[in-house]
Design an enzyme around this catalytic site. Structure first.
Site, PDB file in Angstrom:
ATOM      1  N   GLU A 172       0.397  -1.066   0.202  1.00  0.00           N
ATOM      2  CA  GLU A 172       0.193   0.295  -0.246  1.00  0.00           C
ATOM      3  C   GLU A 172       0.951   1.389   0.034  1.00  0.00           C
ATOM      4  OE1 GLU A 172      -1.212  -2.279   2.014  1.00  0.00           O
ATOM      5  OE2 GLU A 172      -3.032  -3.305   0.645  1.00  0.00           O
ATOM      6  N   HIS A 188     -11.150  -5.425   9.208  1.00  0.00           N
ATOM      7  CA  HIS A 188     -11.200  -5.334   8.493  1.00  0.00           C
ATOM      8  C   HIS A 188     -12.821  -5.163   8.608  1.00  0.00           C
ATOM      9  CE1 HIS A 188      -7.745  -8.695   7.218  1.00  0.00           C
ATOM     10  NE2 HIS A 188      -8.606  -7.975   5.900  1.00  0.00           N
TER      11      HIS A 188
END
Lengths: 322, 443, 328
Positions: free
Chosen positions: C60, C129
Site C-alpha cells: 500500500e 477489516h
C-alpha cells in the site's frame, strides 16, 4: 561545488547565529554526488531527494539567494518560506522536493518516472537517498514497483544511494544486515553500480552513460555513490560520538573539491589563481545570498492559510478557533 | 553565542580560557559554554587577538549574541556593548564571532558533558514554542457573555438548558420561579413556556424589583435645558393650560389577554408585550368612536380619517412619542416589531419627524415600572391619552366567587372641549370588549 | 435518471472519467486480471489496457507513494484500496506526503489523487477489516475526506474527486454497495465538496450523520414519525473535509436539539467534532446536550451476536432522540 561548500558553511554559520530555525543538514563532503549526476540531466528531468537537499537545489539552478531565503523562512524562498531546509522545492527547475521522512520519497520518484513514460516522454526521474533510507518499507515497496514496471520499460528512474557510511549516527555495519547496499537493490531486478562519490569526474562519467541508457530503455538503474559527509548529521550534531575526529580528518584527504582541482590542473591547466578567483566569486555569491535572505520580508500572515488545498481553503473549523 | 541545538535560544558562559589581548589560533579552545543539553568548548574561528569580552563568566547570552571578537592584524577592539546583542555585521566581513564550534579531540580532553537526561532538557527545549503567541482572537467570549444574564445572583446555580436561559431572559422570567423537569432538575424550554399568565407577571414583577442602590451625594446643580426638554415643557404646558382635562379610570380583566399573548409567543417565537395588544385594542376601539379620534380647532373639530397611535417612549433625553400609523389595520406582530424598531431609534435619537408626528391618539404605559395607575397629559392636537398601569394578579369577585385574575387599570385623560364624560366612558366600554375578549385582537 | 446501485455508480463514475481524460488511471491490488474483490473494476483492464489499469503488488505504501509521484506530474491516479483498513499501511504516504506537498512546496504542485475503497462493519470480518476511518483522515489538513451515503452522491462526489487538484480519501460504505437509488445520467453530473444537504425535513430533533449511518438515521426518522409523531430532520454531511455545518446549524436553530450518528468508536471521532461545532456555534439555541450514537469502544468481534452488539442500531438512535427530547 565550491559554491555549494561556501553556501553550506554560511548556512551552518547562520544557524549558529540563530537566523535559521529547525533542522539543518549540510552537504559538505558529498558535493560531487550532486554535481556529477545533475550536470548530466536535461530539462524536464525531475529530481527527488531527502532532507539533505541544498546541493541539489543549487545544482539545478535554483540560485543561492532563493535557497538561503528559504532557510531563513522568508517569503522570497523557493518554497515561499513554508518548507524550510528540508523541503526545498523548485518544480520549474526540476526539483520535486526535499522530503523529511527518510525514504518516504522513493515511491514518489518511481511514480513520477511512470508518469513520464506514460506520456511517452524521454525524460527521467532521479532520486537521491541515503544509506539510512534503505531499511524502511517505502524503499522496498518503491524499488519493487520500479523493478516491476521497468520490465515493461515504464520506469525510467535513476536511484542514487548517497552512501556516506552513516544513518544519522548509526554506521552501515550497524544498520544493514547486508553491507553491500547495491546488492539489495539488485534484488529488485535493477542494475546497479558502485561509483567513487568523491570524484566528480567518476560520477559524471557514470551518470552520462547511465542516464542515456535509462532514457533508451525506460528501466531503472542505481548508482551507489561511496561518499562521506564532513559535517555532523545536522547542525545540532555537535558531539558526534559515533565517529572520531581522526576518521573525519582522514576523509578530508579525499575532499571532492581537492580531487576536482587536481584533475582540472592536470587536464586543463587550472591554476591556483583560477581557483582563488572561483572561491572569491563563490564567497561573494553566498554573501549576497545571505544579505538577500536577511533583507527579504517574512511571509505575510495570510500565507498561513494558502496552499493547504487548491479549491476549498482551510477546514472551516479554523474560522472559529478559540 | 552559537546555536548548538535545534531548539536552543540562549547559552551560558562557564569560563574564559583566554583573556582580552591574548593571541588565539584557529581551532584553539577560547571559552567553555553551557547549553540546555551540553557543556562544550568554543574554538576560535580565525587566528588573531582576543578583543574585549562582552559576556562574562556565569552570564547568559542569547543565540546570536556577541561573546567577544577576534581581532585581525591592525584591528582595534570595540567598546563592549552594554548588553549582548545579535551581531549586525554582515557575513562577508571576515567572520569575527567566536562561533564555529567543533568538538574537541576524543577522550579525556573533551569537555562536553551530555546532559540529555537532565530535567532542564525536558522543560527548556520547547520554551519558545510554549511562549509563542499566534494571531488568533478568542471569539468564544461572546458565548460566555450571553450566558451570564439569567444566572441567579447568589444561591445555587439552576441547571438549565441554554435555550431555556435565553427564553427566560427575553421574557423577563427569573429562573428562580421555574421548576425544572429535565434530568437532575434541568430547566428546559418547555418549563419556561409553561409559565404563562399570572406566573409570568409575578415572576416579572419580582425580577423587576431592583436592589436599592446607594444614592449619590446630594448637591445643588443646574441642568441646562436641552432642546428636547424645552419642547416637552412647552407642549405640556400648552396642553394643561388651554385644555380642560378630565379623567376616566377603568379596571380591565386581562387574564385572557396575557394567555393569548403567551400562546402567540409560543407559536411565533416572537417578542410581544401587553402594550402591543393595547395599541391594537385602542386603535380598533377608535374605529367605533370617531369623536375620540379627533382634534380641537378654533373653527372646527376635526375627526381624523386615519388612526395613528402615538406611543410614549422614555429615552435618556426625555419623553418622545413615535407613531404607529394606521394601527387599526396592523396585526399585533407587526405592531410589536414596529414599536421595537421605533423605540430603538428613539433611544438613539434617530427618529425622523414623520416617525413621531401626526398621531391622533396617544397611549402611555408605565406597567413595566410597576405603576398601578396614573394620568397622562394630553399630547396636542390629540383629544385624549390613555395611561396604562401594570397587569397584576388581584383578588376580584366574579359571580359571587372570590377569584384571582390578572387585572390592569387604565386612565383616559380627555379634552373636554371635544369629549364629554359619557362619550369617553362609551369609548372605554368598547375598549374593554377588545381587551377582555382578546381573540378580537388577533382575528 | 435511472436506478442504479451504489457500486455501479462508483464504477460508472470511474469509467466515465477514464473515457473523458486519458490522464486518469486506476491502480490497486487485484483490480485487473482478478477484476476486483468487489468487482467494481471488472472489465476495465480489457477496455483500458495495463498501462491504465495497474495491478500492483500488495504494497500500500508503494502504491500510494507512486501514485503521489504520478499525480505531481499531472496524471490523475485512482488508487483502489481493497478495503480502507489497508490504507493505514500507507498512512505516511497519504498524510505526510500527499497531504503536505502542496503546502511545503508553497503551492508549486497539485496532487490530484483519489484513494478509494470500502470500509465499515457488518459481515463478520472481525477486528482488522471492519473499521471506519473518516475521523482519522479528516483530522489532517491538506486532504479531502468524502463519505457518500447515496448512489447519486457516490457518483457525483467521485467525479468531483477525480477532476479535482487535491488528494481525496473517498470512503465508501461496503454495506451500501447493493443499495439502489436514482442516479442522473448526465456524464457531467457532479456533486461539489463541502455542501451538506437536508436528507429529510423535520421540526423536533436534528440528526447529523453521513454514509451508512445517515441511511439508518432516515429509517429511524420515518419510524419515529409514524409511531411516535416525532419529526426528525436528517442532515447528510456528504464530505467531512471540507465540512459544511451550515445546514446543521440552521436545523438546530429550528429544533433546538441534535444528535450525531457515526459507526466509528466514540472517543475523538467525527461525532465529537460535529457535536463540539454545534455547541460552539449554536449554544444558546440548545435545549439539550448534543448526544452521540456510535459503535462500541472495542475492536470488532467476529461472532455475529457480538458484532451486532458492537455497531449502532435503530434503537440506539431512537433512544438518543428521546433523550434530547426529555422523553426517556
Amino acid at each position: 561545488m565550491i559554491l555549494i561548500r561556501r553556501f553550506e558553511e554560511a548556512s551552518e554559520r547562520e544557524f549558529r547565529r540563530g537566523k535559521i530555525g529547525g533542522y539543518l543538514h549540510v552537504y559538505s563532503g558529498q558535493e560531487a554526488v550532486a554535481i556529477g549526476v545533475i550536470s548530466a540531466l536535461k530539462k524536464g528531468d525531475v529530481v527527488y531527494c531527502g532532507y539533505r537537499d541544498h546541493a541539489q537545489a543549487l545544482a539545478l539552478g535554483s540560485g543561492p539567494s532563493r535557497v538561503m531565503a528559504e532557510l531563513f523562512g522568508k517569503s522570497t524562498g523557493i518554497s515561499k518560506g513554508k518548507g524550510g531546509s528540508m523541503h526545498l522545492f523548485d518544480a520549474a527547475n526540476g526539483l520535486y522536493g526535499g522530503y523529511g521522512i527518510v525514504g518516504g520519497h522513493i515511491p514518489l520518484a518511481a511514480g513520477s518516472a511512470y508518469a513520464l513514460r506514460y506520456r511517452n516522454s524521454d525524460n527521467i526521474a532521479v532520486c537521491y537517498f541515503g544509506d539510512g533510507a534503505m531499511n524502511i518499507g517505502s524503499f522496498h515497496e518503491g524499488m519493487n514497483m520500479a523493478g516491476l514496471w521497468g520490465k515493461d520499460g515504464l520506469c525510467p528512474v535513476l536511484w542514487i544511494i548517497e552512501n556516506n557510511g552513516y544513518a544519522m549516527g548509526t554506521s552501515v555495519e550497524r544498520h544493514s544486515a547486508l553491507t553491500d547496499l547495491s546488492a539489495r537493490v539488485r534484488a529488485y531486478n535493477i542494475q546497479t553500480e558502485k561509483v567513487d562519490g568523491q570524484d566528480v569526474f567518476a560520477m559524471r562519467g557514470a551518470a552520462d552513460r547511465i542516464v542515456r541508457q535509462i532514457r533508451e530503455t525506460g528501466k531503472p538503474y542505481c548508482i551507489e555513490a561511496m561518499t562521506y559527509r564532513f559535517s555532523g548529521h545536522g547542525a545540532a550534531d555537535i558531539l558526534q560520538p559515533y565517529r572520531s575526529k581522526d576518521e573525519v580528518e582522514k576523509h578530508r584527504d579525499r575532499d571532492p573539491i581537492t580531487i576536482m582541482r587536481k584533475r582540472l590542473a592536470e587536464v586543463s591547466g587550472l591554476t591556483d589563481d583560477d581557483v582563488k578567483k572561483m572561491d572569491e566569486w563563490a564567497t561573494e555569491e553566498v554573501a549576497k545570498a545571505v544579505r538577500f535572505a536577511e533583507e527579504s520580508p517574512v511571509p505575510d500572515g495570510s500565507e498561513l492559510f494558502t496552499d493547504v488545498v487548491a479549491e476549498h481553503g482551510p477546514h472551516p473549523v479554523s474560522e472559529d478557533n478559540g | 553565542m552559537p546555536k548548538m541545538g535545534d531548539a536552543m535560544s540562549e547559552g551560558k558562559v562557564i569560563r574564559w580560557y583566554k583573556k582580552a589581548g591574548d593571541p588565539v589560533r584557529k581551532g584553539e579552545a577560547v571559552l567553555e559554554i553551557e547549553t540546555d543539553k551540553v557543556n562544550l568548548d568554543l574554538e576560535a574561528e580565525a587566528d588573531g587577538t582576543l578583543g574585549t569580552i562582552a559576556v562574562g563568566e556565569g552570564q547568559m547570552a542569547p543565540v546570536g549574541g556577541i561573546l567577544a571578537k577576534i581581532l585581525g592584524e591592525g584591528e582595534k577592539a570595540d567598546a563592549p556593548p552594554a548588553t549582548p546583542a545579535p551581531p549586525a555585521a554582515p557575513v562577508e566581513e571576515k567572520p569575527a564571532t567566536a562561533a564555529e564550534a567543533k568538538p574537541a579531540a576524543d577522550g579525556q580532553s573533551r569537555r562536553a558533558i551530555d546532559k540529555k537526561d537532565s530535567i532542564r532538557h525536558s522543560t527548556g527545549e520547547y520554551g519558545e514554542a510554549v511562549d509563542m503567541k499566534g494571531p488568533r482572537t478568542d471569539r468564544s467570549i461572546r458565548h460566555d457573555q450571553g450566558n451570564v444574564v439569567a444566572m441567579p445572583q447568589g444561591g445555587e446555580r439552576h441547571r438549565s438548558s441554554p435555550l431555556a436561559r435565553k427564553m427566560a431572559s427575553e421574557m423577563g422570567v427569573s429562573l428562580d420561579t421555574v421548576q425544572g423537569s429535565g434530568p437532575r432538575g434541568r430547566i428546559v424550554a418547555a418549563d419556561v413556556k409553561k409559565i404563562s399568565g399570572g406566573q409570568a407577571a409575578a415572576a416579572r414583577s419580582k425580577s423587576a424589583m431592583p436592589a436599592l442602590q446607594q444614592p449619590a451625594a446630594l448637591e445643588t446643580r443646574q441642568i441646562p435645558l436641552s432642546a428636547m426638554r424645552r419642547t416637552i415643557a412647552k407642549r405640556l404646558a400648552e396642553s394643561t393650560g388651554p385644555i380642560p382635562h378630565f379623567y376616566l379610570t377603568a379596571d380591565f380583566d386581562v387574564t385572557n389577554l396575557t394567555s393569548v399573548r403567551q400562546q402567540l409567543i409560543d407559536i411565533e417565537g416572537a417578542k410581544l408585550s401587553v402594550n402591543d395588544f393595547m395599541i391594537r385594542a385602542v386603535a380598533l376601539a377608535l374605529r367605533h368612536h370617531p369623536n375620540i379620534n379627533a382634534s380641537w380647532g378654533s373653527e372646527a373639530i376635526t375627526q381624523h380619517g386615519e388612526i395613528h397611535i402615538g406611543v410614549a417612549v422614555a429615552t435618556p433625553e426625555g419623553l418622545i412619542t413615535p407613531v404607529i400609523r394606521n394601527a387599526d389595520q396592523k396585526f399585533v406582530l407587526e405592531i410589536a416589531q414596529e414599536v421595537r424598531a421605533l423605540a430603538e431609534k428613539a433611544k438613539n435619537r434617530k427618529l425622523k419627524p414623520d416617525e413621531y408626528q401626526g398621531s391622533t391618539f396617544t397611549i402611555s404605559n408605565l406597567g413595566a415600572w410597576g405603576i398601578e395607575e396614573f394620568t397622562g397629559i394630553i399630547n396636542p392636537p390629540n383629544s385624549a391619552i390613555l395611561a396604562i398601569g401594570a397587569a397584576e394578579a388581584r383578588v376580584v369577585v366574579i359571580d359571587g366567587q372570590i377569584v384571582i385574575r390578572e387585572r390592569m387599570k387604565v386612565t383616559m385623560s380627555c379634552d373636554h372641549r371635544v369629549i364629554d364624560g359619557a362619550t369617553g366612558a362609551e369609548y372605554l366600554r368598547t375598549l374593554r370588549q377588545y381587551v377582555e375578549q382578546p381573540l378580537r385582537l388577533v382575528v | 435518471m435511472a436506478e442504479k446501485s451504489y457500486r455501479d455508480a462508483i464504477r460508472e463514475a470511474m469509467m466515465e472519467e477514464m473515457d473523458r481524460d486519458p490522464n486518469v488511471l486506476i491502480m490497486g491490488e487485484d483490480i485487473g486480471v482478478y477484476e476486483g474483490t468487489f468487482r467494481i473494476t471488472a472489465g476495465m483492464l480489457k477496455k483500458y489496457g495495463p498501462r491504465r489499469v495497474i495491478d500492483t503488488p500488495i504494497a500500500e505504501a508503494g502504491m500510494v507513494g507512486t501514485a503521489v509521484g504520478m499525480a505531481m506530474l499531472g496524471l490523475r491516479p485512482i488508487v483502489e484500496m481493497m478495503t480502507v483498513n489497508f490504507a493505514i499501511v500507507a498512512a505516511d504516504q497519504i498524510l505526510n506526503h500527499a497531504a503536505k506537498v502542496r503546502y511545503f512546496s508553497g503551492g508549486q504542485v497539485d496532487v490530484p489523487l483519489v484513494i478509494r475503497g470500502p470500509q465499515g462493519a457488518g459481515v463478520q470480518l472481525s477486528a482488522q477489516h471492519s473499521q471506519t476511518f473518516e475521523s482519522f483522515y479528516a483530522h489532517f489538513p491538506g486532504i479531502h475526506v468524502v463519505t457518500p451515503g447515496t448512489p447519486a452522491d457516490a457518483k457525483g462526489l467521485l467525479k468531483t474527486a477525480i477532476r479535482g487538484k487535491d488528494p481525496v480519501m473517498f470512503l465508501e460504505s461496503a454495506a451500501l454497495y447493493g443499495m439502489k437509488g436514482e442516479v442522473p445520467d448526465d456524464p457531467d453530473f457532479t456533486v461539489p465538496f463541502g455542501k451538506s444537504r437536508v436528507a429529510r425535513e423535520g421540526s423536533d430533533v436534528t440528526i447529523v450523520s453521513f454514509s451508512r449511518m445517515m441511511q439508518l438515521s432516515l429509517t429511524v426518522a420515518d419510524k419515529l414519525s409514524k409511531e411516535e409523531g416525532i419529526e426528525c430532520e436528517v442532515i447528510d454531511l456528504r464530505t467531512l473535509r471540507p465540512l459544511d455545518m451550515e445546514p446543521a446549524y440552521a436545523s438546530v436553530a429550528k429544533t433546538h436539539r441534535a444528535i450525531v450518528v457515526q459507526e466509528q468508536w466514540k472517543p475523538f471521532g467525527a461525532g465529537a467534532e460535529i457535536a463540539a461545532s454545534i455547541t460552539e456555534t449554536m449554544f444558546d439555541e440548545l435545549d439539550a446536550p448534543v448526544f452521540r450514537v456510535t459503535g462500541e469502544d472495542v475492536p470488532m468481534p467476529y461472532a455475529r451476536n457480538l458484532e451486532l452488539l458492537a455497531t449502532p442500531h435503530e434503537e440506539h438512535i431512537v433512544r438518543a432522540v428521546k433523550r434530547v427530547m426529555y422523553r426517556s
